[in-house]
Write a protein that holds these residues in place. Sequence first.
Motif, short mmCIF file in Angstrom:
data_model
loop_
_atom_site.label_atom_id
_atom_site.label_comp_id
_atom_site.label_asym_id
_atom_site.label_seq_id
_atom_site.Cartn_x
_atom_site.Cartn_y
_atom_site.Cartn_z
N GLU A 12 40.46 51.42 37.57
CA GLU A 12 39.64 51.12 38.75
C GLU A 12 39.78 49.66 39.17
OE1 GLU A 12 35.53 52.41 38.73
OE2 GLU A 12 35.99 53.51 36.90
N LYS A 13 39.50 49.43 40.44
CA LYS A 13 39.39 48.08 40.96
C LYS A 13 38.13 48.07 41.81
CE LYS A 13 44.22 46.78 41.15
NZ LYS A 13 45.33 46.41 42.00
N ALA A 14 37.02 47.66 41.23
CA ALA A 14 35.75 47.69 41.94
C ALA A 14 35.54 46.40 42.70
CB ALA A 14 34.61 47.88 40.95
N PRO A 15 35.11 46.49 43.95
CA PRO A 15 34.83 45.27 44.70
C PRO A 15 33.57 44.60 44.19
CG PRO A 15 34.25 47.20 45.99
CD PRO A 15 34.88 47.68 44.73
N VAL A 16 33.55 43.30 44.29
CA VAL A 16 32.40 42.50 43.88
C VAL A 16 31.62 42.16 45.13
CG1 VAL A 16 31.73 40.34 42.80
CG2 VAL A 16 33.69 41.59 41.94
N SER A 17 30.31 42.02 45.00
CA SER A 17 29.47 41.73 46.16
C SER A 17 29.82 40.39 46.78
CB SER A 17 28.01 41.75 45.74
OG SER A 17 27.75 40.71 44.83
N GLN A 18 29.26 40.15 47.97
CA GLN A 18 29.43 38.90 48.71
C GLN A 18 30.88 38.61 49.03
OE1 GLN A 18 27.46 35.82 46.54
NE2 GLN A 18 25.45 36.70 46.82
N ASN A 19 31.65 39.62 49.34
CA ASN A 19 33.05 39.46 49.75
C ASN A 19 33.92 38.83 48.67
OD1 ASN A 19 32.47 40.54 52.30
ND2 ASN A 19 31.80 38.53 53.02
N LEU A 20 33.50 38.88 47.43
CA LEU A 20 34.32 38.37 46.35
C LEU A 20 35.33 39.45 45.97
CD1 LEU A 20 31.68 36.57 44.15
CD2 LEU A 20 33.37 35.54 45.64
N PRO A 21 36.43 39.05 45.39
CA PRO A 21 37.48 40.03 45.08
C PRO A 21 37.10 40.92 43.91
CG PRO A 21 38.05 37.93 44.13
CD PRO A 21 36.80 37.70 44.96
N PRO A 22 37.80 42.04 43.78
CA PRO A 22 37.62 42.85 42.57
C PRO A 22 38.14 42.08 41.36
CG PRO A 22 39.24 43.84 44.06
CD PRO A 22 38.73 42.61 44.72
N VAL A 23 37.66 42.46 40.19
CA VAL A 23 38.04 41.78 38.95
C VAL A 23 38.78 42.76 38.05
CG1 VAL A 23 37.18 40.62 36.89
CG2 VAL A 23 36.06 40.25 39.09
N ARG A 24 39.85 42.30 37.46
CA ARG A 24 40.61 43.10 36.49
C ARG A 24 40.70 42.31 35.20
NH1 ARG A 24 46.78 43.96 36.35
NH2 ARG A 24 46.95 45.42 34.63
N VAL A 25 40.28 42.89 34.10
CA VAL A 25 40.31 42.22 32.81
C VAL A 25 41.51 42.73 32.02
CG1 VAL A 25 39.12 41.90 30.61
CG2 VAL A 25 37.83 41.89 32.75
N ILE A 26 42.27 41.79 31.48
CA ILE A 26 43.41 42.13 30.63
C ILE A 26 43.14 41.53 29.25
CG2 ILE A 26 45.88 41.80 30.22
CD1 ILE A 26 46.22 41.66 33.27
N ARG A 27 43.19 42.38 28.25
CA ARG A 27 43.03 41.93 26.86
C ARG A 27 44.42 41.53 26.35
NH1 ARG A 27 38.85 43.13 23.74
NH2 ARG A 27 36.98 43.78 24.82
#
Length: 188
Positions: A12-27
């Motif tokens: 998934e790539k969920a959008p963040v509120s306030q027009n901030l970009p989606p976040v992707r975490v890589i371990r």
Amino acid sequence: MSTRGTPLDSAEKAPVSQNLPPVRVIRSPKRNKTVSARMSDGVLVVRVPAWTTKEEEQALVSKVLARFEEKWRCGHLPLEPRARELAARFGLPEPRSIKWSSRQRLRWGSCSTSSGDIRISSRLADAPPWVLDHVIIHELAHLVVAEHSPEFQAIVNRNPYAERAEGYLLALSDIGGMTPASEEALAS
């Protein structure tokens, strides 16, 4: 992947509120203890050490996202044109540079009188415009008078919103847990 510290399915790539970009975490197994973040194709990619727990990951991502959000908010408020306009309106010199600073946690602004560089605390990115203007005027006044003398205060008080803005900043300092140990902590 996480957004605002909430774990999401890695696809998934969920959008963040306030027009901030989606976040992707890589371990990353290559990371020992540092965290990095960068924008890639409109996604904020956060790399964390592979050994971190989900709770630690959430805390790290929240911290990175808060810093990114602060920089994003400040990036939408250019200081240089505002400083030029206020300098002209109040008969003050223009600074050599004026920039946002995320490192100022006890001061609202600072001015290097020798270089003419001004830094404004990024904590003011959400303050009303008349409060931000007051802090800019305060720092521009330091380009004329370095110390907080009566002459300096007379320059700052040319701003019709000076008293109101100082009250706002004092209240904001109290709310944020900052106690005015000295007038310098609030005014500089």
